[in-house]
Design an enzyme around this catalytic site. Structure first.
Site, PDB file in Angstrom:
ATOM      1  N   ARG A 109      18.668  11.632  -1.698  1.00  0.00           N
ATOM      2  CA  ARG A 109      17.339  12.072  -1.268  1.00  0.00           C
ATOM      3  C   ARG A 109      16.886  13.242  -2.133  1.00  0.00           C
ATOM      4  NH1 ARG A 109      17.262  15.604   2.447  1.00  0.00           N
ATOM      5  NH2 ARG A 109      18.709  14.542   3.842  1.00  0.00           N
ATOM      6  N   TYR A 152      -9.915   7.125  -0.140  1.00  0.00           N
ATOM      7  CA  TYR A 152      -9.338   5.873   0.380  1.00  0.00           C
ATOM      8  C   TYR A 152      -9.220   5.950   1.911  1.00  0.00           C
ATOM      9  CZ  TYR A 152      -5.332   2.880   1.581  1.00  0.00           C
ATOM     10  OH  TYR A 152      -4.485   1.993   2.170  1.00  0.00           O
ATOM     11  N   ASP A 160      -7.032  12.802  -6.533  1.00  0.00           N
ATOM     12  CA  ASP A 160      -6.377  11.503  -6.484  1.00  0.00           C
ATOM     13  C   ASP A 160      -6.885  10.703  -7.684  1.00  0.00           C
ATOM     14  OD1 ASP A 160      -5.643   8.865  -6.043  1.00  0.00           O
ATOM     15  OD2 ASP A 160      -5.783   9.044  -3.862  1.00  0.00           O
ATOM     16  N   LYS A 191      -0.482   1.174  -7.948  1.00  0.00           N
ATOM     17  CA  LYS A 191      -1.655   0.599  -8.603  1.00  0.00           C
ATOM     18  C   LYS A 191      -1.473   0.582 -10.130  1.00  0.00           C
ATOM     19  CE  LYS A 191      -3.181   0.376  -4.358  1.00  0.00           C
ATOM     20  NZ  LYS A 191      -2.696   1.451  -3.587  1.00  0.00           N
TER      21      LYS A 191
HETATM   22  N1  PLP Z   1      -5.165   6.584  -3.062  1.00  0.00           N
HETATM   23  C1  PLP Z   1      -5.935   5.545  -3.406  1.00  0.00           C
HETATM   24  C2  PLP Z   1      -7.137   5.778  -4.257  1.00  0.00           C
HETATM   25  C3  PLP Z   1      -5.627   4.262  -2.946  1.00  0.00           C
HETATM   26  O1  PLP Z   1      -6.410   3.237  -3.303  1.00  0.00           O
HETATM   27  C4  PLP Z   1      -4.483   4.078  -2.134  1.00  0.00           C
HETATM   28  C5  PLP Z   1      -4.115   2.749  -1.636  1.00  0.00           C
HETATM   29  O2  PLP Z   1      -4.848   1.792  -1.779  1.00  0.00           O
HETATM   30  C6  PLP Z   1      -3.710   5.188  -1.792  1.00  0.00           C
HETATM   31  C7  PLP Z   1      -4.067   6.421  -2.282  1.00  0.00           C
HETATM   32  C8  PLP Z   1      -2.508   5.048  -0.920  1.00  0.00           C
HETATM   33  O3  PLP Z   1      -1.428   4.599  -1.676  1.00  0.00           O
HETATM   34  P1  PLP Z   1      -0.219   3.745  -1.068  1.00  0.00           P
HETATM   35  O4  PLP Z   1      -0.772   2.453  -0.586  1.00  0.00           O
HETATM   36  O5  PLP Z   1       0.704   3.628  -2.233  1.00  0.00           O
HETATM   37  O6  PLP Z   1       0.348   4.567   0.041  1.00  0.00           O
END
Ligand code: PLP
Length: 388
Positions: free
Chosen positions: A55, A107, A179, A204
């Site tokens: 961890r 998101y 982000d 992604k």
């Molecule tokens: N940030 C963005 C812009 C996203 O599109 C997503 C998921 O679609 C996330 C964060 C969350 O990521 P995760 O699904 O890997 O937890």
């Protein structure tokens, strides 16, 4: 690379392939092994080889952290089990009564985490349209510790001026976190524009092959790194070594994939804009995007992400049900093209009134253009739109 610490002056493609990795010292294996272990044998009590428990430390994870940090132009990377775990752990750096200004276009899962989970713990959030610097400025309070934005936003493709938002946050003694999932480090580097933290869903574009879930935070400040690293271990939302290895394999082609995503995205967006069944195209690379000038300033390319307004739920349903190459699925940023309906899929957790205020209508369809032959992708959309 023989000396993985000496990456100064190297460009994106070289960093993507090499940064953070060196031949494995026992065999010389050129690829970082999957260190699939929970613990490490210590030669004697009180002495270990830098690794005690998985961890806390894992060499595969560390290689990925160094690699993505280099791609973002940052000093430190901290990997997580998902993008949301990276967000959740970031918020644990703050305490009850601290205030956070957050872009309302983030998101849906981020909005749900902040508004339904973290807010219960006594942290205060103000959600603003972060494309308006005045709205960010007006939301700042004496106890504001963080401004958090996503740019481009998912799925409305709204932009925030990162350099200006950083100035506003810093003037208030707060940090700016960005982000950068939608843009990828190939297209946008928030740290260079003044952000303190960059977050990713590595699920992604970073991984790019839709075969793992992960997250990453990158920063330059040793103080922020120390706090965040402490929480990575203390809260424990770490990724497994296989997922880190897959992401590391993905980053080797990030620059190549992003060039293909950018080219396909732009071409398809231009084509969609001329289609009579499409009422509106949201794509920062088009001159019709209200923030096209900002996009050109702070982004190198405009990704494979496009949202379109089809006018109604019925139209959107016909479109998403009839594509053959674009697969109907959540997520984005993989080599394969995906199509989705944000209101019923990725953003179903966002309250209806908030969705409507953002322009996230029932007719909105989101495309993640992959790296397939663009003529095939256009033909696929053409035949599906013919059924609308
Ligand atoms: N940030 C963005 C812009 C996203 O599109 C997503 C998921 O679609 C996330 C964060 C969350 O990521 P995760 O699904 O890997 O937890």
């Amino acid at each position: 690379m023989k000396d993985e610490t000496n990456t100064a002056g190297l460009r994106m493609g070289t960093l993507a392939v090499h940064a953070g990795q060196q031949p494995e010292p026992v065999t010389g294996a050129i690829m970082t092994p999957v260190f699939q272990t929970s613990t490490y044998v210590q030669p004697e009590l009180g002495r270990h080889l830098g690794y005690e428990y998985a961890r806390t430390q894992n060499p595969t994870r560390e290689a990925l952290e160094r690699n993505v940090a280099a791609l973002e132009g940052g000093a430190y990377g901290i990997a997580f089990a998902s993008g949301l775990a990276a967000h959740d752990t970031m918020i644990k750096m703050f305490s009850a009564d601290d205030h956070i200004v957050c872009g309302e276009g983030v998101y849906g899962g981020t909005f749900r985490l902040f508004s339904k989970v973290i807010a219960r713990m006594g942290l205060h959030f103000t959600f603003v349209d972060s494309s308006s610097l005045d709205e960010i400025r007006a939301a700042i309070r004496p106890n504001t510790k963080l401004v958090h934005v996503e740019t481009p936003t998912n799925p409305m493709m709204g932009l925030t001026d990162i350099a200006a938002a950083a100035e506003i946050a810093h003037a208030a003694g707060a940090w700016l976190s960005v982000d950068n999932t939608f843009a990828s480090p190939y297209n946008q580097q928030p740290l260079a524009l003044g952000a303190d933290l960059v977050l990713h869903s590595t699920t992604k574009y970073i991984n790019g092959h839709s075969d793992m879930v992960g997250g990453m935070a990158v920063m330059n400040s040793p103080e922020i790194h120390e706090q965040y690293r402490f929480l990575q271990n203390a809260a424990g939302a770490v990724p497994g070594p296989w997922d880190c290895w897959l992401a590391l394999r993905g980053t080797k082609t990030l620059h190549l994939r992003m060039q293909a995503h950018n080219a396909n995205g732009l071409r398809i967006a231009q084509w969609l804009e001329t289609h009579d069944k499409v009422e509106r195209v949201y794509y920062p690379g088009l001159p019709s995007h209200p923030q096209h000038a900002l996009a050109q300033r702070q982004m190198k390319g405009f990704t494979g992400m496009i949202s379109i307004e089809t006018g109604s739920l019925e139209n959107a349903t016909k479109l998403v049900n009839n594509t053959r190459i674009f697969a109907l699925a959540e997520s984005l940023g993989g080599v394969e093209s995906l199509i989705g309906h944000p209101a019923m899929m990725t953003h179903a957790s966002v309250p209806v009134d908030r969705r409507q205020a953002m322009g996230l209508s029932d007719g909105l369809v989101r495309l993640s253009c992959g790296v397939e032959d663009v003529e095939d992708l256009i033909a696929d959309l053409d035949q599906a739109l013919a059924k609308v």
